[in-house]
Write a protein that holds these residues in place. Structure first.
Motif, PDB file in Angstrom:
ATOM      1  N   GLN A   4       0.854  -1.124   0.113  1.00 17.59           N
ATOM      2  CA  GLN A   4       0.002  -0.100  -0.056  1.00 17.59           C
ATOM      3  C   GLN A   4       0.875   1.249  -0.141  1.00 17.59           C
ATOM      4  OE1 GLN A   4      -3.687  -0.104   0.049  1.00 17.59           O
ATOM      5  NE2 GLN A   4      -2.857  -2.279  -0.687  1.00 17.59           N
ATOM      6  N   TYR A   5       0.274   2.248  -0.495  1.00 11.00           N
ATOM      7  CA  TYR A   5       0.916   3.647  -0.629  1.00 11.00           C
ATOM      8  C   TYR A   5       0.436   4.659   0.006  1.00 11.00           C
ATOM      9  CZ  TYR A   5       3.427   1.185  -4.342  1.00 11.00           C
ATOM     10  OH  TYR A   5       4.384   0.325  -5.094  1.00 11.00           O
ATOM     11  N   ILE A   6       1.255   5.841   0.569  1.00 11.59           N
ATOM     12  CA  ILE A   6       0.744   6.829   1.261  1.00 11.59           C
ATOM     13  C   ILE A   6       1.238   7.993   0.172  1.00 11.59           C
ATOM     14  CG2 ILE A   6       0.643   5.983   3.574  1.00 11.59           C
ATOM     15  CD1 ILE A   6       3.266   7.411   4.076  1.00 11.59           C
ATOM     16  N   LEU A  12       4.421  10.088  -3.784  1.00 14.89           N
ATOM     17  CA  LEU A  12       3.614   8.484  -3.319  1.00 14.89           C
ATOM     18  C   LEU A  12       4.712   7.608  -2.996  1.00 14.89           C
ATOM     19  CD1 LEU A  12       0.881   8.320  -6.154  1.00 14.89           C
ATOM     20  CD2 LEU A  12       0.864   9.485  -3.838  1.00 14.89           C
ATOM     21  N   ILE A  13       4.766   6.993  -1.756  1.00 17.29           N
ATOM     22  CA  ILE A  13       5.724   6.159  -1.298  1.00 17.29           C
ATOM     23  C   ILE A  13       5.051   5.064  -0.612  1.00 17.29           C
ATOM     24  CG2 ILE A  13       7.221   8.012  -1.050  1.00 17.29           C
ATOM     25  CD1 ILE A  13       6.919   8.006   2.054  1.00 17.29           C
ATOM     26  N   ALA A  14       5.711   3.896  -0.604  1.00 16.97           N
ATOM     27  CA  ALA A  14       5.278   2.585   0.251  1.00 16.97           C
ATOM     28  C   ALA A  14       4.996   2.978   1.767  1.00 16.97           C
ATOM     29  CB  ALA A  14       6.431   1.629   0.187  1.00 16.97           C
ATOM     30  N   LEU A  81      -4.232   9.026  -4.846  1.00 19.37           N
ATOM     31  CA  LEU A  81      -3.603   7.789  -4.026  1.00 19.37           C
ATOM     32  C   LEU A  81      -4.660   6.615  -4.138  1.00 19.37           C
ATOM     33  CD1 LEU A  81      -1.493   7.151  -1.788  1.00 19.37           C
ATOM     34  CD2 LEU A  81      -3.034   8.034   0.046  1.00 19.37           C
ATOM     35  N   ILE A  82      -5.884   6.950  -4.194  1.00 18.51           N
ATOM     36  CA  ILE A  82      -6.904   5.939  -4.243  1.00 18.51           C
ATOM     37  C   ILE A  82      -6.687   4.922  -5.578  1.00 18.51           C
ATOM     38  CG2 ILE A  82      -9.176   5.439  -4.652  1.00 18.51           C
ATOM     39  CD1 ILE A  82      -9.993   7.526  -2.650  1.00 18.51           C
ATOM     40  N   ARG A  83      -6.244   5.592  -6.710  1.00 20.50           N
ATOM     41  CA  ARG A  83      -6.019   5.060  -7.884  1.00 20.50           C
ATOM     42  C   ARG A  83      -4.595   4.249  -7.850  1.00 20.50           C
ATOM     43  NH1 ARG A  83      -8.446   6.514 -12.407  1.00 20.50           N
ATOM     44  NH2 ARG A  83      -9.988   8.543 -12.474  1.00 20.50           N
ATOM     45  N   LYS A  84      -3.486   4.809  -6.969  1.00 21.26           N
ATOM     46  CA  LYS A  84      -2.519   3.970  -6.748  1.00 21.26           C
ATOM     47  C   LYS A  84      -2.629   2.939  -6.086  1.00 21.26           C
ATOM     48  CE  LYS A  84       2.306   3.804  -6.892  1.00 21.26           C
ATOM     49  NZ  LYS A  84       2.995   3.437  -7.925  1.00 21.26           N
ATOM     50  N   VAL A 116       0.364  14.442   4.953  1.00 21.25           N
ATOM     51  CA  VAL A 116       0.532  13.251   4.778  1.00 21.25           C
ATOM     52  C   VAL A 116      -1.047  12.811   4.395  1.00 21.25           C
ATOM     53  CG1 VAL A 116       1.141  10.794   5.525  1.00 21.25           C
ATOM     54  CG2 VAL A 116       2.482  12.946   6.454  1.00 21.25           C
ATOM     55  N   VAL A 117      -1.114  11.871   3.447  1.00 21.39           N
ATOM     56  CA  VAL A 117      -2.571  11.331   3.288  1.00 21.39           C
ATOM     57  C   VAL A 117      -2.183   9.857   3.084  1.00 21.39           C
ATOM     58  CG1 VAL A 117      -4.254  11.113   1.466  1.00 21.39           C
ATOM     59  CG2 VAL A 117      -2.532  13.260   1.492  1.00 21.39           C
ATOM     60  N   GLN A 118      -3.148   9.140   3.727  1.00 22.81           N
ATOM     61  CA  GLN A 118      -3.313   7.603   3.902  1.00 22.81           C
ATOM     62  C   GLN A 118      -4.821   7.221   3.641  1.00 22.81           C
ATOM     63  OE1 GLN A 118      -3.072   6.252   7.806  1.00 22.81           O
ATOM     64  NE2 GLN A 118      -1.978   4.216   7.354  1.00 22.81           N
ATOM     65  N   VAL A 119      -5.017   6.252   2.755  1.00 22.97           N
ATOM     66  CA  VAL A 119      -6.335   5.690   2.594  1.00 22.97           C
ATOM     67  C   VAL A 119      -6.227   4.136   2.860  1.00 22.97           C
ATOM     68  CG1 VAL A 119      -6.710   7.463   0.668  1.00 22.97           C
ATOM     69  CG2 VAL A 119      -5.515   4.931   0.140  1.00 22.97           C
ATOM     70  N   SER A 120      -7.702   3.900   3.265  1.00 29.74           N
ATOM     71  CA  SER A 120      -7.925   2.437   3.387  1.00 29.74           C
ATOM     72  C   SER A 120      -9.179   2.067   3.185  1.00 29.74           C
ATOM     73  CB  SER A 120      -7.598   1.945   4.932  1.00 29.74           C
ATOM     74  OG  SER A 120      -8.266   2.879   5.959  1.00 29.74           O
ATOM     75  N   ARG A 121      -9.314   0.836   2.639  1.00 30.48           N
ATOM     76  CA  ARG A 121     -10.706   0.223   2.244  1.00 30.48           C
ATOM     77  C   ARG A 121     -11.662   0.176   3.593  1.00 30.48           C
ATOM     78  NH1 ARG A 121      -7.416  -2.662  -0.877  1.00 30.48           N
ATOM     79  NH2 ARG A 121      -7.626  -2.757  -3.102  1.00 30.48           N
ATOM     80  N   MET A 122     -12.826   0.589   3.529  1.00 28.98           N
ATOM     81  CA  MET A 122     -13.807   0.427   4.677  1.00 28.98           C
ATOM     82  C   MET A 122     -14.256  -0.930   4.573  1.00 28.98           C
ATOM     83  SD  MET A 122     -14.735   3.499   6.096  1.00 28.98           S
ATOM     84  CE  MET A 122     -16.316   2.961   6.590  1.00 28.98           C
TER      85      MET A 122
END
Length: 286
Positions: A4-6, A12-14, A81-84, A116-122
């Motif tokens: 996953q990336y942030i 955009l980094i791991a 980020l969601i696309r990545k 910093v942006v972080q995404v995670s699936r609900m």
């Protein structure tokens, strides 16, 4: 599990890549803010409210470049980020953190912001809608209130301690008290109490976070003709209330089923839950 990336300040980094040094001000002092948002149907729900709160918080903390963090910037960085992370078409929890760059002790060397942006699936909703939350009061430590209390700050010791209590006794949510012993907020939510045909919520002067969903729910309730009062609220009202529910930007409206031996109805919260599904469109028409 796939990598996953942030987004670390535009790169955009791991997510497992080291980004903090010992001088990091978010690490050392909690010197920053964050927004937790819901990406749904190709956009961030109530983004304008999140932007307004973030920019006002940055101004309060005297962070530079607050105007840079507008709706276009936050939306585009989130979508990238969601696309990545191959999460398009899904509901996604978004955490957008802004903190002060540079070192220094309590007196900063600079007011430049880092983000910093972080995404995670609900995760799927496992709780039966017929079952509400079981809650308790957290009383070991109380939240002091000031003109900074309403900020979603990176400094979160009171919430960590309340979280330990919640985990130890397996509650769904716990309510914090302010320094005067009145209701303040939930661990991850604002609190609403329906009593004698009026909806009450702790006033911002009581020390609660200025929640985005709090604003939305107050608007929806008023649209439904339900009186809303921001007030100083004794926890004793929990023994007499008809309904209690919790709100946050990701989970929306969550009905509280019980506190100790007390059980609550689920009428107003159910109406608001349903109304929330289309409220963005309705609000735009009114």
């Amino acid at each position: 599990m796939s990598l996953q990336y942030i987004n670390f300040d535009g790169q955009l980094i791991a997510e497992n890549q080291q980004i903090a040094t010992i001088d990091n001000r978010a690490l050392r002092y909690g010197d920053g803010l964050f927004e937790t948002m819901l990406w749904k149907d190709g956009d961030i729900r109530f983004l304008d409210l999140h932007v307004k709160r973030l920019q006002q918080g940055m101004q309060t903390l005297q962070l530079d470049e607050y105007a840079k963090f507008d709706a276009f910037f936050i939306r585009s960085k989130t979508e990238e980020l969601i696309r990545k992370n191959n999460m398009l078409g899904q509901q996604v929890r978004v955490r957008f953190v802004v903190y002060r760059a540079g070192g220094g002790t309590y007196a900063p060397e600079t007011n430049k912001p880092v983000y910093v942006v972080q995404v995670s699936r609900m995760p799927p909703v496992l709780r039966d809608k017929k079952l509400g939350l079981i809650v308790d009061l957290y009383t070991d430590f109380k939240k002091p209130y000031s003109d900074l209390s309403h900020l979603k700050s990176n400094s979160a010791l009171i919430y960590v301690m309340a979280g330990l209590y919640k985990k130890k006794f397996a509650y769904d949510e716990v309510f914090l008290l302010n320094q005067e012993g009145n209701l303040c907020e939930g661990l991850i939510s604002n609190i609403f109490i329906y009593y004698e045909k009026t909806l009450y919520t702790p006033a911002l002067t009581e020390g609660c976070v200025d929640g985005v969903m709090r604003k939305v729910v107050m608007e929806m309730a008023e649209h439904e003709g339900v009186p809303v009062v921001e007030a100083q609220i004794s926890p004793e009202i929990m023994k007499e209330a008809d309904e209690i529910f919790c709100t946050n930007a990701v989970q929306g409206v969550q009905w509280v089923m019980g506190y100790k031996q007390k059980r609550y109805f689920n009428k107003i919260s159910r109406i608001l839950q349903e109304k929330l599904q289309t409220w963005g469109e309705e609000a735009g028409e009114n």
